[in-house]
Design an enzyme around this catalytic site. Structure first.
Site, PDB file in Angstrom:
ATOM      1  N   ASN A 125     -11.048  -2.754  -4.928  1.00 48.95           N
ATOM      2  CA  ASN A 125     -10.303  -1.786  -5.745  1.00 48.95           C
ATOM      3  C   ASN A 125     -10.978  -1.476  -7.091  1.00 48.95           C
ATOM      4  O   ASN A 125     -10.599  -0.518  -7.770  1.00 48.95           O
ATOM      5  CB  ASN A 125      -8.851  -2.243  -5.966  1.00 48.95           C
ATOM      6  CG  ASN A 125      -7.974  -2.118  -4.732  1.00 48.95           C
ATOM      7  OD1 ASN A 125      -7.076  -2.930  -4.500  1.00 48.95           O
ATOM      8  ND2 ASN A 125      -8.210  -1.087  -3.910  1.00 48.95           N
ATOM      9  N   TRP A 126     -12.003  -2.257  -7.463  1.00 41.09           N
ATOM     10  CA  TRP A 126     -12.773  -1.946  -8.683  1.00 41.09           C
ATOM     11  C   TRP A 126     -13.506  -0.613  -8.555  1.00 41.09           C
ATOM     12  O   TRP A 126     -13.950  -0.053  -9.557  1.00 41.09           O
ATOM     13  CB  TRP A 126     -13.801  -3.052  -8.975  1.00 41.09           C
ATOM     14  CG  TRP A 126     -13.196  -4.377  -9.271  1.00 41.09           C
ATOM     15  CD1 TRP A 126     -13.195  -5.464  -8.437  1.00 41.09           C
ATOM     16  CD2 TRP A 126     -12.520  -4.807 -10.462  1.00 41.09           C
ATOM     17  NE1 TRP A 126     -12.548  -6.528  -9.032  1.00 41.09           N
ATOM     18  CE2 TRP A 126     -12.136  -6.143 -10.275  1.00 41.09           C
ATOM     19  CE3 TRP A 126     -12.193  -4.178 -11.684  1.00 41.09           C
ATOM     20  CZ2 TRP A 126     -11.442  -6.876 -11.247  1.00 41.09           C
ATOM     21  CZ3 TRP A 126     -11.504  -4.905 -12.646  1.00 41.09           C
ATOM     22  CH2 TRP A 126     -11.142  -6.232 -12.422  1.00 41.09           C
ATOM     23  N   SER A 174      -7.538  -5.630  -4.683  1.00 36.40           N
ATOM     24  CA  SER A 174      -8.595  -6.198  -3.858  1.00 36.40           C
ATOM     25  C   SER A 174      -9.931  -6.212  -4.595  1.00 36.40           C
ATOM     26  O   SER A 174     -10.101  -5.519  -5.605  1.00 36.40           O
ATOM     27  CB  SER A 174      -8.733  -5.405  -2.550  1.00 36.40           C
ATOM     28  OG  SER A 174      -9.390  -4.175  -2.800  1.00 36.40           O
ATOM     29  N   THR A 175     -10.887  -6.967  -4.050  1.00 38.73           N
ATOM     30  CA  THR A 175     -12.236  -6.997  -4.637  1.00 38.73           C
ATOM     31  C   THR A 175     -12.875  -5.607  -4.537  1.00 38.73           C
ATOM     32  O   THR A 175     -13.813  -5.312  -5.270  1.00 38.73           O
ATOM     33  CB  THR A 175     -13.134  -8.040  -3.922  1.00 38.73           C
ATOM     34  OG1 THR A 175     -12.980  -7.892  -2.501  1.00 38.73           O
ATOM     35  CG2 THR A 175     -12.768  -9.455  -4.310  1.00 38.73           C
ATOM     36  N   HIS A 206       2.167   3.072  -9.027  1.00 43.91           N
ATOM     37  CA  HIS A 206       1.922   1.633  -9.237  1.00 43.91           C
ATOM     38  C   HIS A 206       3.092   1.002  -9.998  1.00 43.91           C
ATOM     39  O   HIS A 206       3.475  -0.131  -9.721  1.00 43.91           O
ATOM     40  CB  HIS A 206       0.610   1.413  -9.998  1.00 43.91           C
ATOM     41  CG  HIS A 206      -0.597   1.888  -9.238  1.00 43.91           C
ATOM     42  ND1 HIS A 206      -0.818   1.541  -7.911  1.00 43.91           N
ATOM     43  CD2 HIS A 206      -1.630   2.689  -9.582  1.00 43.91           C
ATOM     44  CE1 HIS A 206      -1.947   2.107  -7.498  1.00 43.91           C
ATOM     45  NE2 HIS A 206      -2.453   2.820  -8.495  1.00 43.91           N
ATOM     46  N   ARG A 218      -4.899  -1.226   9.291  1.00 41.86           N
ATOM     47  CA  ARG A 218      -6.066  -2.083   9.055  1.00 41.86           C
ATOM     48  C   ARG A 218      -5.684  -3.175   8.065  1.00 41.86           C
ATOM     49  O   ARG A 218      -4.658  -3.087   7.380  1.00 41.86           O
ATOM     50  CB  ARG A 218      -7.244  -1.268   8.521  1.00 41.86           C
ATOM     51  CG  ARG A 218      -6.952  -0.459   7.277  1.00 41.86           C
ATOM     52  CD  ARG A 218      -8.196   0.261   6.731  1.00 41.86           C
ATOM     53  NE  ARG A 218      -7.834   1.200   5.689  1.00 41.86           N
ATOM     54  CZ  ARG A 218      -7.696   2.521   5.861  1.00 41.86           C
ATOM     55  NH1 ARG A 218      -7.895   3.065   7.045  1.00 41.86           N
ATOM     56  NH2 ARG A 218      -7.352   3.305   4.850  1.00 41.86           N
ATOM     57  N   LEU A 219      -6.556  -4.192   7.989  1.00 45.41           N
ATOM     58  CA  LEU A 219      -6.283  -5.330   7.101  1.00 45.41           C
ATOM     59  C   LEU A 219      -6.912  -5.154   5.726  1.00 45.41           C
ATOM     60  O   LEU A 219      -6.501  -5.820   4.770  1.00 45.41           O
ATOM     61  CB  LEU A 219      -6.810  -6.628   7.716  1.00 45.41           C
ATOM     62  CG  LEU A 219      -5.914  -7.292   8.749  1.00 45.41           C
ATOM     63  CD1 LEU A 219      -6.605  -8.524   9.326  1.00 45.41           C
ATOM     64  CD2 LEU A 219      -4.577  -7.701   8.145  1.00 45.41           C
ATOM     65  N   ASP A 268       0.823  -1.220   0.000  1.00 49.09           N
ATOM     66  CA  ASP A 268       0.000   0.000   0.000  1.00 49.09           C
ATOM     67  C   ASP A 268       0.858   1.272   0.000  1.00 49.09           C
ATOM     68  O   ASP A 268       1.972   1.278   0.517  1.00 49.09           O
ATOM     69  CB  ASP A 268      -0.919  -0.017   1.228  1.00 49.09           C
ATOM     70  CG  ASP A 268      -2.053   0.985   1.103  1.00 49.09           C
ATOM     71  OD1 ASP A 268      -2.348   1.436  -0.016  1.00 49.09           O
ATOM     72  OD2 ASP A 268      -2.660   1.317   2.150  1.00 49.09           O
ATOM     73  N   GLY A 269       0.292   2.332  -0.551  1.00 52.41           N
ATOM     74  CA  GLY A 269       0.950   3.644  -0.501  1.00 52.41           C
ATOM     75  C   GLY A 269       1.482   4.127  -1.847  1.00 52.41           C
ATOM     76  O   GLY A 269       2.140   5.173  -1.917  1.00 52.41           O
ATOM     77  N   ARG A 322      -0.856   8.944 -10.144  1.00 58.31           N
ATOM     78  CA  ARG A 322      -0.899   7.754  -9.283  1.00 58.31           C
ATOM     79  C   ARG A 322      -0.315   6.523  -9.973  1.00 58.31           C
ATOM     80  O   ARG A 322       0.298   5.666  -9.337  1.00 58.31           O
ATOM     81  CB  ARG A 322      -2.342   7.465  -8.853  1.00 58.31           C
ATOM     82  CG  ARG A 322      -2.945   8.483  -7.912  1.00 58.31           C
ATOM     83  CD  ARG A 322      -4.408   8.131  -7.628  1.00 58.31           C
ATOM     84  NE  ARG A 322      -4.531   6.802  -7.035  1.00 58.31           N
ATOM     85  CZ  ARG A 322      -4.377   6.536  -5.744  1.00 58.31           C
ATOM     86  NH1 ARG A 322      -4.108   7.498  -4.893  1.00 58.31           N
ATOM     87  NH2 ARG A 322      -4.498   5.308  -5.297  1.00 58.31           N
TER      88      ARG A 322
HETATM   89  C1  IPE Z   1      -5.396  -2.589   0.221  1.00 59.75           C
HETATM   90  O1  IPE Z   1      -5.101  -1.253   0.006  1.00 59.75           O
HETATM   91  C2  IPE Z   1      -5.378  -3.344  -1.070  1.00 59.75           C
HETATM   92  C3  IPE Z   1      -4.075  -3.443  -1.724  1.00 59.75           C
HETATM   93  C4  IPE Z   1      -2.942  -2.975  -1.305  1.00 59.75           C
HETATM   94  C5  IPE Z   1      -4.085  -4.153  -2.977  1.00 59.75           C
HETATM   95  P1  IPE Z   1      -6.234  -0.141  -0.215  1.00 59.75           P
HETATM   96  O2  IPE Z   1      -5.533   1.119  -0.483  1.00 59.75           O
HETATM   97  O3  IPE Z   1      -7.205  -0.617  -1.222  1.00 59.75           O
HETATM   98  O4  IPE Z   1      -6.943  -0.148   1.207  1.00 59.75           O
HETATM   99  P2  IPE Z   1      -7.810   0.967   1.928  1.00 59.75           P
HETATM  100  O5  IPE Z   1      -8.851   1.449   0.941  1.00 59.75           O
HETATM  101  O6  IPE Z   1      -6.885   2.068   2.315  1.00 59.75           O
HETATM  102  O7  IPE Z   1      -8.385   0.283   3.120  1.00 59.75           O
HETATM  103  C1  IPE Z   2      -1.725   0.213  -3.288  1.00 58.49           C
HETATM  104  O1  IPE Z   2      -1.479   1.570  -3.339  1.00 58.49           O
HETATM  105  C2  IPE Z   2      -2.054  -0.372  -4.641  1.00 58.49           C
HETATM  106  C3  IPE Z   2      -3.453  -0.801  -4.785  1.00 58.49           C
HETATM  107  C4  IPE Z   2      -4.378  -0.749  -3.859  1.00 58.49           C
HETATM  108  C5  IPE Z   2      -3.844  -1.336  -6.065  1.00 58.49           C
HETATM  109  P1  IPE Z   2      -2.658   2.644  -3.341  1.00 58.49           P
HETATM  110  O2  IPE Z   2      -3.045   2.903  -4.753  1.00 58.49           O
HETATM  111  O3  IPE Z   2      -3.764   2.216  -2.448  1.00 58.49           O
HETATM  112  O4  IPE Z   2      -1.913   3.904  -2.749  1.00 58.49           O
HETATM  113  P2  IPE Z   2      -2.503   4.944  -1.702  1.00 58.49           P
HETATM  114  O5  IPE Z   2      -2.991   4.159  -0.509  1.00 58.49           O
HETATM  115  O6  IPE Z   2      -3.614   5.668  -2.397  1.00 58.49           O
HETATM  116  O7  IPE Z   2      -1.346   5.820  -1.374  1.00 58.49           O
HETATM  117 MG    MG Z   3      -4.108   2.469  -0.477  1.00 54.06          MG
END
Ligand code: IPE
Ligand code: IPE
Ligand code: MG
Length: 251
Positions: free
Chosen positions: A77-78, A74-75, A46, A203-204, A29-30, A42
């Site tokens: 992220n759509w 994740s499910t 990635h 969080r998970l 994440d991040g 963004r």
């Molecule tokens: C969790 O990150 C999913 C992945 C890293 C693939 P998210 O960025 O989707 O999680 P939330 O929305 O902050 O909980």
């Molecule tokens: C994790 O990074 C990648 C995915 C969830 C696909 P993010 O895209 O969630 O990055 P932040 O949390 O917005 O910084």
């Molecule tokens: Mg994120």
């Protein structure tokens, strides 16, 4: 030992190679915040994140970690804008194509956790090819969670078990924890001893809900594209200081 990892990128001490976790799971994440900090789109985050995954998988293989499970999509992220989703899918396709060419040499076996049937047919074909190559590689196993959700995994497992009961293969009262584990994507793989979430979120987000029952958690502020071999070392060192009791008492 607190819940949170050190905010410094390095932590004193060294990894005890005789007590490595067999299975490490990471919520990558991040990426978006990393890009934003640099005034980049963004999608650049990635891209950088995919490169870090490659490095960390290679490092896990070098250390001798047997399983590395990463959360890639994740499910949930759509819900993101369509162009971000398609960039992520494009990067995954590119990563898998490159992995197909190098996985034998790298000795990294790739598996996918999640509902891949919802993905682009070309990506599905690449995944099938990767699974075939993986079946004859011995090294570290990297599980990429793609269109993965912990609740979705549990529902699918419950449905599959119910279908086996309806077909007369088993009875509801026969179900044990070990048996149910075999209905999940992670069938046959030990639970992760260590789950790492960088980027400062505590969080998970629907990751490995069944498998995390007794995992140790490590949270740090590092954004995934800034995650290095040293960040992983710091997480393992922190894990090695924990007293894992599994409900028992200290010996
Ligand atoms: C969790 O990150 C999913 C992945 C890293 C693939 P998210 O960025 O989707 O999680 P939330 O929305 O902050 O909980
Ligand atoms: C994790 O990074 C990648 C995915 C969830 C696909 P993010 O895209 O969630 O990055 P932040 O949390 O917005 O910084
Ligand atoms: Mg994120």
């Amino acid at each position: 030992m607190g819940l949170f990892g050190s905010k410094k990128s390095h932590q004193a001490g060294q990894v005890d190679m005789s007590r490595l976790p067999r299975h490490i799971a990471i919520i990558m994440d991040g990426n978006g915040r990393w890009a934003k900090q640099r005034g980049l789109p963004r999608t650049a985050g990635h891209k950088a994140g995919a490169e870090v995954f490659r490095r960390i998988a290679t490092y896990c293989r070098k250390l001798g970690v047997e399983y590395l499970t990463v959360y890639a999509f994740s499910t949930e992220n759509w819900k993101r804008p369509a162009d971000e989703v398609s960039t992520i899918m494009g990067l995954l396709g590119q990563y898998i194509r490159e992995a197909v060419a190098s996985m034998e040499q790298e000795q990294i076996r790739l598996k996918f956790f999640g509902d891949v049937s919802a993905l682009d047919p070309e990506l599905q074909q690449l995944i099938a090819k990767t699974n075939e190559i993986s079946s004859h590689i011995q090294g570290c196993q990297a599980n990429i969670c793609l269109n993965y959700g912990g609740r979705d995994e549990l529902i699918r497992g419950a449905r599959a078990f119910a279908a086996d009961c309806a077909a007369g293969k088993c009875r509801p009262e026969d179900l044990t924890e070990a048996m149910f584990g075999n209905y999940l994507y992670s069938a046959g793989i030990p639970d992760p001893e260590l789950i790492i979430r960088p980027s400062g979120e505590i969080r998970l987000s629907n990751f490995l809900l069944w498998q995390c029952a007794y995992s140790e958690f490590y949270f740090c502020d590092t954004l995934w594209p800034d995650f290095t071999e040293q960040t992983l070392d710091a997480a393992i060192i922190d894990y090695q200081k924990r007293d894992r009791r599994f409900g028992g008492i200290k010996k």
